[in-house]
Write a protein that holds these residues in place. Structure first.
Motif, short mmCIF file in Angstrom:
data_model
loop_
_atom_site.label_atom_id
_atom_site.label_comp_id
_atom_site.label_asym_id
_atom_site.label_seq_id
_atom_site.Cartn_x
_atom_site.Cartn_y
_atom_site.Cartn_z
N ASN A 271 0.84 -1.19 0.00
CA ASN A 271 0.00 0.00 0.00
C ASN A 271 0.88 1.26 0.00
OD1 ASN A 271 -1.36 2.27 1.36
ND2 ASN A 271 -3.09 0.88 1.65
N ARG A 275 1.21 4.25 -2.84
CA ARG A 275 0.98 5.68 -2.54
C ARG A 275 2.19 6.52 -2.96
NH1 ARG A 275 -3.08 6.89 1.79
NH2 ARG A 275 -4.17 4.95 2.20
N LYS A 308 -8.90 -0.74 3.98
CA LYS A 308 -7.61 -0.20 3.52
C LYS A 308 -7.74 0.25 2.06
CE LYS A 308 -4.75 -1.12 7.04
NZ LYS A 308 -4.56 -2.53 7.43
N TYR A 310 -10.63 1.12 0.66
CA TYR A 310 -11.55 2.26 0.70
C TYR A 310 -10.78 3.55 1.07
CZ TYR A 310 -15.88 4.84 1.58
OH TYR A 310 -16.88 5.75 1.52
N ASP A 311 -9.98 3.44 2.13
CA ASP A 311 -9.23 4.61 2.60
C ASP A 311 -8.24 5.09 1.55
OD1 ASP A 311 -10.63 4.45 4.93
OD2 ASP A 311 -9.03 3.46 6.07
N LEU A 312 -7.62 4.14 0.87
CA LEU A 312 -6.65 4.51 -0.16
C LEU A 312 -7.32 5.31 -1.28
CD1 LEU A 312 -3.60 2.93 -1.48
CD2 LEU A 312 -5.44 2.98 -3.15
N GLN A 314 -10.05 6.99 -1.06
CA GLN A 314 -10.48 8.27 -0.50
C GLN A 314 -9.31 9.25 -0.41
OE1 GLN A 314 -12.45 8.04 3.40
NE2 GLN A 314 -13.98 9.36 2.47
N ASP A 315 -8.16 8.74 -0.01
CA ASP A 315 -6.98 9.61 0.14
C ASP A 315 -6.42 10.05 -1.20
OD1 ASP A 315 -7.22 9.14 2.82
OD2 ASP A 315 -5.54 7.74 2.95
N LEU A 316 -6.28 9.11 -2.14
CA LEU A 316 -5.54 9.42 -3.36
C LEU A 316 -6.36 10.18 -4.40
CD1 LEU A 316 -3.38 6.20 -3.92
CD2 LEU A 316 -2.72 8.38 -2.84
N LYS A 317 -7.69 10.08 -4.33
CA LYS A 317 -8.55 10.77 -5.29
C LYS A 317 -8.09 10.54 -6.73
CE LYS A 317 -10.32 14.12 -2.03
NZ LYS A 317 -10.45 12.98 -1.10
#
Ligand code: SAH
Length: 428
Positions: A271, A275, A308, A310-312, A314-317
């Motif tokens: 992950n 990123r 994880k 989902y959050d990725l 959401q963070d990376l757009k």
């Protein structure tokens, strides 16, 4: 890839004197090109194949060719028993079995001429023969066939065979030929396209190939997909930034956000590394858009593991996320050794959660285009509107009386939604 394979075969047939039938009922030859990457694709292929059976019964001289990943590279004796109404079986990217079959049916006098035609057709590979159909503004050009990466879930290496980069000279020749018949964009294809050339001695690698393709005067745009994170070198990213014709759009699948799931999938990165890569792509290519692929419900994916992913997102757009629900595929590592333990309803719930999230993200991202001028390469007309793509691969529509096919024009955007932009032409 399948569109490119189908195009190649239909061009071969047109070159041999065949023409496109209005529908299956009117055809003398029917080719069903199949995908089996997920169970749903396979079910669809089998449904279509079964629907052809009555046609063959009503018209025994009809030739039916089953092609693609349902057949695979080895061909299949079992297939013949299972689908006795099929005359010819052929693997992905392989027009030869059908052409040979049709050639054998030609009478003696014709046979020699036919043989020569077939040899020429096979030699010309992708995209050189002139089609009778109208021009296509954006053409697919396979540059790496097959795949040698053993992702635990993936059937492609089993069906398309090992990785084979194609000869650079041939690719350049084909891309030029595509522009001669009206193409203005080529989309370079490979399962791991950023590995282009690594399996060949003395071959240019993808950055050099992009630079060479950019020299073709009539070619306005170049894209490539799909990339694997581990092969995205800075050299490649810098070349994309440097070459004006290479569009700032990168398709680089993550597949899952959880490190244990990624390990079980045998993807070869974490992950955090993904990123970091997204950061590097954004730093090296200003204004870039990024697409990803995600599989939900891989064996053993817990709720926390899913979050994880989902959050990725959401963070990376990211600009695009192609979502899939895991399905076990024949002979893959995960189908053989891991239990498909996430219930279908739960896979669907995760899929919907990501779908909703991504729709919201893209809706927001697209708002940035409101009031902007963007260059659009027009590919066709749908109902009354012309449509085309922006550099970052967004679909854009305009109303115009002009013939915009193949034109690169500036559009002022005056409406945006998650899936498209609408605007008007800025006078040249
Ligand atoms: N080699 C390319 C394309 C693979 S197929 C790549 O790596 O992107 C396209 C997508 O289908 C994959 O990225 C993956 O997200 C999905 N896929 C592949 N096998 C699958 C399976 N067994 N179940 C569900 N989705 C799958």
């Amino acid at each position: 890839m399948n569109v490119a394979d189908s195009d190649r075969l239909s061009r071969s047939l047109e070159n041999l004197g065949y023409s496109r039938a209005a529908g299956a009922e009117d055809a003398d030859v029917i080719i069903l090109n199949t995908c089996v990457v997920r169970q749903s694709a396979e079910d669809k292929a089998l449904g279509r194949l079964n629907s052809l059976r009555p046609l063959k019964q009503a018209k025994p001289e009809l030739v039916i060719n089953l092609m693609g990943c349902l057949v695979g590279v080895q061909g299949n004796q079992v297939m013949q028993k299972r689908f006795p109404w099929v005359d010819v079986f052929s693997g992905p990217s392989d027009p030869q079995p059908l052409l040979e079959f049709l050639g054998e049916a030609a009478d003696c006098e014709q046979a020699k001429a036919w043989r020569e035609q077939i040899d020429q057709v096979l030699d010309e590979e992708f995209g050189v023969l002139s089609p009778t159909q109208g021009p296509r503004v954006s053409e697919n050009l396979p540059i790496v066939l097959g795949c040698s990466h053993a992702c635990a879930y993936c059937v492609i290496p089993h069906r398309r065979g090992r990785e084979r980069s194609r000869d650079a000279e041939k690719i350049l020749h084909e891309a030029t030929a595509m522009t001669e018949r009206g193409a203005r964009e080529v989309v370079l294809l490979g399962q791991i396209v950023d590995r282009y050339g690594l399996d060949l001695p003395r071959s240019p690698l993808l950055p050099e190939l992009l630079a060479q393709l950019a020299q073709i005067p009539a070619l306005k745009r170049i894209r490539f997909l799909t990339s694997h994170p581990n092969w995205m070198t800075d050299a490649l990213l810098k070349e994309v930034a440097r070459q004006e014709k290479v569009m700032p759009h990168i398709e680089v699948p993550i597949q899952a956000g959880d490190d244990n799931v990624l390990l079980a999938m045998r993807r070869g990165y974490t992950n955090a590394q993904y990123r970091e890569l997204v950061g590097r792509i954004r730093e090296l290519i200003p204004g870039v858009s990024i697409g990803t692929d995600i599989i939900v419900g891989f064996p053993g994916e817990s709720e926390q593991a899913f979050m994880k992913t989902y959050d990725l997102l959401q963070d990376l757009k990211l600009d695009v996320a192609h979502l899939a629900r895991y399905s076990p595929r024949p002979n893959t590592y995960s189908a053989r050794f891991l239990e498909d333990d996430i219930p279908a309803v739960e896979k669907m719930r995760r899929f919907r959660a990501l779908e909703d999230l991504q729709e919201q993200i893209v809706g927001e991202l697209n708002k940035a285009f409101l009031g902007q001028n963007v260059p659009v390469l027009f590919e066709g007309k749908s109902k009354k509107r012309w449509y085309g793509r922006t550099p970052t691969n967004r679909l854009a529509f305009v109303d115009s009386q002009e013939d915009l096919l193949g034109q690169l024009r500036t559009v002022r955007v005056n409406w945006t939604g998650p899936w498209s932009l609408i605007g008007e032409l800025v006078p040249a």
